[in-house]
Design an enzyme around this catalytic site. Structure first.
Site, PDB file in Angstrom:
ATOM      1  N   SER A 162       0.799  -1.217   0.000  1.00  0.00           N
ATOM      2  CA  SER A 162       0.000   0.000   0.000  1.00  0.00           C
ATOM      3  C   SER A 162       0.837   1.274   0.000  1.00  0.00           C
ATOM      4  O   SER A 162       0.398   2.304  -0.498  1.00  0.00           O
ATOM      5  CB  SER A 162      -0.953   0.002   1.201  1.00  0.00           C
ATOM      6  OG  SER A 162      -1.945  -0.964   1.042  1.00  0.00           O
ATOM      7  N   HIS A 213       1.206   4.359   4.373  1.00  0.00           N
ATOM      8  CA  HIS A 213       0.379   5.048   3.385  1.00  0.00           C
ATOM      9  C   HIS A 213       0.847   6.492   3.203  1.00  0.00           C
ATOM     10  O   HIS A 213       1.036   6.961   2.084  1.00  0.00           O
ATOM     11  CB  HIS A 213      -1.083   5.056   3.830  1.00  0.00           C
ATOM     12  CG  HIS A 213      -1.696   3.694   3.921  1.00  0.00           C
ATOM     13  ND1 HIS A 213      -2.970   3.479   4.406  1.00  0.00           N
ATOM     14  CD2 HIS A 213      -1.214   2.466   3.604  1.00  0.00           C
ATOM     15  CE1 HIS A 213      -3.252   2.191   4.365  1.00  0.00           C
ATOM     16  NE2 HIS A 213      -2.187   1.549   3.893  1.00  0.00           N
TER      17      HIS A 213
END
Length: 345
Positions: A184, A236
């Site tokens: 991610s 992230h």
């Protein structure tokens, strides 16, 4: 510690990206429909590589042989040694935390004190389970293939890998008691690059407001998911910021040439063009030249900024600095406690 199960808050930090991400560069937003496209092969290769790594991880995990039975029985026993850990231990249908840690998951103590800096790279190829893998790979297909078609495999591959590395650095600075896996960080790097590309090439989009609004909503939703427990939002954020800065450098479209074509007189190629047209061309050429100089200076500053941030991050990491000691509220970026869950780690 890292080997504990997911339900006890000491297991895998899941870098999942569960929101649907539609194709962004649609013809409704972008004016240059005639622009040449590359064939996408690197992103599909990344998808195949991630799936292959997950299969290898499950083979090594071998739940029927290694499961102690304390947390329950293996799931999907018909898969043999590929069966999943008990759901109480891993609700994402995947391997144990100890297997992930053994095969390269990001773990602060091993990176800093165990001379295993390679985990900053390997963690982005591991996934906590089938659900985690599917969410990330679907997002990668929706985001990455269109970007690779627009900008080529070299630039998109660089953004993906460097952003994943940036996400791992920020994650290691703030998360010490969990292991972290997933792609991610790299995916958020692609989202960040999409945003900077839109801002940089603003003039060539036909529906600017709609394009910006759509992308900001997608980014906001995905970052909001990161405040849930067991989701590594620091990866992230680190990946997003890295990709955002890289996008200004790597995803600049040749719009100067587009401007030049739009303002060129119809007879500019003629040997007999008049003096007025000649002056117009000289003026436009000078303006474009000045724009290119300013752009080069900006690129240089951005490169220095990115290099500086990575250097500072790595120095702090390997000196054993704890990011939470320098930012008392930053832990809320990765987990917000509520009546339904706690954020003890």
């Amino acid at each position: 510690m890292a080997s504990e199960d997911l339900e006890r808050g000491g297991g895998t930090k899941d870098r999942s990206n569960n929101s649907y991400v539609p194709g962004y560069y649609s013809s409704a937003y972008y004016a240059e429909a005639s622009e040449s496209h590359w064939t996408s092969w690197l992103i599909p290769l990344f998808v195949v590589a991630n799936i292959a790594v997950f299969v290898v991880v499950m083979y090594i995990n071998d739940c029927p042989k290694k499961n102690t039975g304390i947390e329950g029985a293996c799931v999907a026993k018909f898969l043999g040694r590929f069966s999943f850990q008990p759901l109480r231990e891993n609700p994402l249908f995947g391997p144990s935390s100890s297997t992930l840690e053994k095969l390269g998951a990001l773990e602060w103590n091993k990176v800093v004190h165990g001379d295993q800096g390679w985990r900053l790279f390997t963690c982005m190829w591991l996934h906590a389970g089938v659900i985690h893998l599917l969410a990330n790979m679907l997002s990668l297909v929706f985001i990455g293939i269109r970007l690779e078609q627009q900008f080529g495999f070299v630039r998109i591959g660089m953004i993906y890998l460097i952003s994943g590395f940036g996400g791992s650095i920020l994650s290691s600075l703030f998360i010490r008691h969990n292991i972290s896996v997933g792609a991610s960080g790299a995916l958020f790097g692609l989202l960040g690059a999409m945003l900077s590309e839109l801002l940089t090439n603003w003039s060539i989009y036909t529906n600017k407001a709609a394009a910006l609004f759509t992308l900001v909503v997608i980014i906001a939703i995905n970052l909001a998911v990161g405040i849930l427990p067991h989701v590594d939002n620091f990866a992230h954020i680190g990946g997003f910021l890295t990709g955002f800065l890289l996008g200004f450098i790597l995803l600049l479209r040749p719009q100067f040439g587009w401007v030049k074509r739009q303002h060129r007189p119809a007879d500019a190629h003629s040997a007999n063009r008049n003096k007025t047209d000649h002056c117009k061309i000289l003026s436009i050429t000078k303006t474009l030249y000045e724009m290119e100089i300013d752009s080069s200076r900006m690129m240089g500053k951005l490169k220095l900024t990115i290099s500086g941030l990575f250097t500072v991050g790595l120095v702090m990491l390997f000196k054993g600095e704890n990011g939470n000691e320098h930012c008392s509220w930053c832990h809320y970026l990765s987990c917000v406690p509520t009546s339904k869950w706690k954020c003890d780690n």
